[in-house]
Design a protein around this motif. Structure first.
Motif, PDB file in Angstrom:
ATOM      1  N   SER A  18       0.863  -1.174   0.000  1.00  0.00           N
ATOM      2  CA  SER A  18       0.000   0.000   0.000  1.00  0.00           C
ATOM      3  C   SER A  18       0.900   1.224   0.000  1.00  0.00           C
ATOM      4  O   SER A  18       2.126   1.119  -0.125  1.00  0.00           O
ATOM      5  CB  SER A  18      -0.899  -0.005   1.242  1.00  0.00           C
ATOM      6  OG  SER A  18      -0.128   0.252   2.413  1.00  0.00           O
ATOM      7  N   ALA A  19       0.314   2.394   0.175  1.00  0.00           N
ATOM      8  CA  ALA A  19       1.108   3.617   0.211  1.00  0.00           C
ATOM      9  C   ALA A  19       1.987   3.688   1.450  1.00  0.00           C
ATOM     10  O   ALA A  19       2.915   4.505   1.509  1.00  0.00           O
ATOM     11  CB  ALA A  19       0.176   4.827   0.154  1.00  0.00           C
TER      12      ALA A  19
ATOM     13  N   SER B 282      -4.628   3.357  16.647  1.00  0.00           N
ATOM     14  CA  SER B 282      -4.436   3.582  15.213  1.00  0.00           C
ATOM     15  C   SER B 282      -5.767   3.536  14.469  1.00  0.00           C
ATOM     16  O   SER B 282      -6.048   4.379  13.606  1.00  0.00           O
ATOM     17  CB  SER B 282      -3.480   2.545  14.627  1.00  0.00           C
ATOM     18  OG  SER B 282      -2.197   2.676  15.184  1.00  0.00           O
ATOM     19  N   MET B 283      -6.591   2.552  14.803  1.00  0.00           N
ATOM     20  CA  MET B 283      -7.885   2.425  14.135  1.00  0.00           C
ATOM     21  C   MET B 283      -8.784   3.618  14.452  1.00  0.00           C
ATOM     22  O   MET B 283      -9.471   4.154  13.571  1.00  0.00           O
ATOM     23  CB  MET B 283      -8.565   1.125  14.539  1.00  0.00           C
ATOM     24  CG  MET B 283      -9.892   0.873  13.829  1.00  0.00           C
ATOM     25  SD  MET B 283     -10.573  -0.765  14.171  1.00  0.00           S
ATOM     26  CE  MET B 283      -9.336  -1.802  13.396  1.00  0.00           C
TER      27      MET B 283
ATOM     28  N   SER C 171      -1.382   4.965  10.047  1.00  0.00           N
ATOM     29  CA  SER C 171      -1.324   4.097   8.868  1.00  0.00           C
ATOM     30  C   SER C 171      -0.012   3.324   8.820  1.00  0.00           C
ATOM     31  O   SER C 171       0.024   2.145   8.426  1.00  0.00           O
ATOM     32  CB  SER C 171      -1.489   4.932   7.597  1.00  0.00           C
ATOM     33  OG  SER C 171      -2.780   5.504   7.530  1.00  0.00           O
ATOM     34  N   THR C 172       1.077   3.984   9.217  1.00  0.00           N
ATOM     35  CA  THR C 172       2.369   3.303   9.254  1.00  0.00           C
ATOM     36  C   THR C 172       2.367   2.191  10.296  1.00  0.00           C
ATOM     37  O   THR C 172       2.873   1.086  10.050  1.00  0.00           O
ATOM     38  CB  THR C 172       3.489   4.312   9.562  1.00  0.00           C
ATOM     39  OG1 THR C 172       3.516   5.319   8.537  1.00  0.00           O
ATOM     40  CG2 THR C 172       4.841   3.617   9.612  1.00  0.00           C
TER      41      THR C 172
ATOM     42  N   TRP D 257      -9.416  -1.172   2.866  1.00  0.00           N
ATOM     43  CA  TRP D 257      -9.469  -0.308   1.682  1.00  0.00           C
ATOM     44  C   TRP D 257      -9.990   1.091   2.009  1.00  0.00           C
ATOM     45  O   TRP D 257      -9.634   2.067   1.340  1.00  0.00           O
ATOM     46  CB  TRP D 257     -10.336  -0.944   0.594  1.00  0.00           C
ATOM     47  CG  TRP D 257     -11.796  -0.978   0.934  1.00  0.00           C
ATOM     48  CD1 TRP D 257     -12.445  -1.928   1.662  1.00  0.00           C
ATOM     49  CD2 TRP D 257     -12.793  -0.003   0.596  1.00  0.00           C
ATOM     50  NE1 TRP D 257     -13.769  -1.622   1.786  1.00  0.00           N
ATOM     51  CE2 TRP D 257     -14.030  -0.446   1.135  1.00  0.00           C
ATOM     52  CE3 TRP D 257     -12.760   1.185  -0.130  1.00  0.00           C
ATOM     53  CZ2 TRP D 257     -15.206   0.273   0.981  1.00  0.00           C
ATOM     54  CZ3 TRP D 257     -13.950   1.902  -0.280  1.00  0.00           C
ATOM     55  CH2 TRP D 257     -15.149   1.444   0.268  1.00  0.00           C
ATOM     56  N   LEU D 258     -10.805   1.214   3.047  1.00  0.00           N
ATOM     57  CA  LEU D 258     -11.368   2.513   3.410  1.00  0.00           C
ATOM     58  C   LEU D 258     -10.455   3.255   4.392  1.00  0.00           C
ATOM     59  O   LEU D 258     -10.093   4.405   4.179  1.00  0.00           O
ATOM     60  CB  LEU D 258     -12.756   2.333   4.010  1.00  0.00           C
ATOM     61  CG  LEU D 258     -13.565   3.601   4.311  1.00  0.00           C
ATOM     62  CD1 LEU D 258     -13.771   4.407   3.037  1.00  0.00           C
ATOM     63  CD2 LEU D 258     -14.905   3.226   4.918  1.00  0.00           C
ATOM     64  N   LEU D 259     -10.061   2.585   5.466  1.00  0.00           N
ATOM     65  CA  LEU D 259      -9.259   3.239   6.505  1.00  0.00           C
ATOM     66  C   LEU D 259      -7.859   3.560   6.050  1.00  0.00           C
ATOM     67  O   LEU D 259      -7.288   4.594   6.430  1.00  0.00           O
ATOM     68  CB  LEU D 259      -9.192   2.356   7.745  1.00  0.00           C
ATOM     69  CG  LEU D 259     -10.462   2.211   8.583  1.00  0.00           C
ATOM     70  CD1 LEU D 259     -10.197   1.273   9.770  1.00  0.00           C
ATOM     71  CD2 LEU D 259     -10.951   3.562   9.089  1.00  0.00           C
ATOM     72  N   ASP D 260      -7.262   2.679   5.243  1.00  0.00           N
ATOM     73  CA  ASP D 260      -5.848   2.812   4.922  1.00  0.00           C
ATOM     74  C   ASP D 260      -5.575   3.389   3.528  1.00  0.00           C
ATOM     75  O   ASP D 260      -4.525   3.126   2.942  1.00  0.00           O
ATOM     76  CB  ASP D 260      -5.159   1.460   5.070  1.00  0.00           C
ATOM     77  CG  ASP D 260      -5.233   0.950   6.494  1.00  0.00           C
ATOM     78  OD1 ASP D 260      -4.598   1.568   7.360  1.00  0.00           O
ATOM     79  OD2 ASP D 260      -5.931  -0.038   6.734  1.00  0.00           O
TER      80      ASP D 260
END
Length: 212
Positions: free
Chosen positions: A89-90, A137-138, A191-192, A202-205
């Motif tokens: 992912s990014a 984080s969430m 996110s890291t 797919w939505l959160l990250d």
């Protein structure tokens, strides 16, 4: 997985030693499988999430430290009994799993020297702290999503062609600049942290805006 890239044969080079300064630029995972003669073999996947010198992100497969194959991510490497699947992912590696022919999945073990390996060690040695970080984080990403989307929609509908087609939208959320910057920094950190645990939504990250 879909869109797996073609696999090219490796040149037999040795797996480079993991260096401490590569913590956030290199991900390394290992998997032990029984070979044809019953002895254990170590399969390793080496990924530079930021890309190689040409900015292309590739996964490299090693067997007992010897380069076997390379593929652009998302990649799928055939190995005994199944396939090793790799995707990024990014914010880092989001998938590094061994999938057997009958569909069972197992995540590869991160190298102890890597950032993912250090995060896994924290989970083993301080599970309470690890769970707290995961929940935090969430929560940060959920709050950022709720507060950020209305502001993004407002900016999009200010574009003349969009405004002429669908009209304008006024966000009910108006935050000071310093709050938005703080939220952005917190989101990057969250996110890291999730990427270090190979957690991805797919939505959160970021998949919502990254094409997933």
């Amino acid at each position: 997985m879909s869109r797996d890239e073609p696999v090219t044969l490796g040149g037999g080079e040795r797996l480079p030693r993991y260096r401490w300064w590569q913590a956030f630029s290199r991900s390394l995972f290992h998997l032990q499988l029984a070979g044809g003669n019953g002895s254990l073999q170590t399969w390793s996947v080496d990924v530079r999430p930021g890309g190689d010198a040409d900015s292309v992100v590739r996964a490299r497969l090693y067997l007992d430290g010897v380069h076997q194959a390379t593929a652009k991510v998302p990649a799928a490497f055939p190995v005994p009994g199944g396939t090793i699947e790799v995707a990024v992912s990014a914010f880092g590696v989001k998938r590094s799993h061994y999938v057997t022919f009958d569909g069972r999945e197992r995540q590869l073990s991160p190298d102890p020297s890597s950032a993912e390996g250090r995060r896994a060690r924290l989970d083993r040695t301080h599970p309470g702290v690890s769970r707290t970080l995961g929940v935090a984080s969430m929560v940060v990403l959920a709050v950022a999503l709720v507060l950020g989307i209305p502001q993004i929609l407002e900016q999009i509908t200010q574009i003349p062609p969009v405004a002429e087609t669908v009209g304008t939208f006024s966000s009910p959320v108006q935050l000071p600049g310093w709050v938005n910057i703080s939220l952005l920094v917190a989101t990057l950190a969250a996110s890291t942290e999730r990427a270090l645990r190979l957690r991805y939504n797919w939505l959160l990250d970021g998949g919502l805006f990254g094409g997933d």
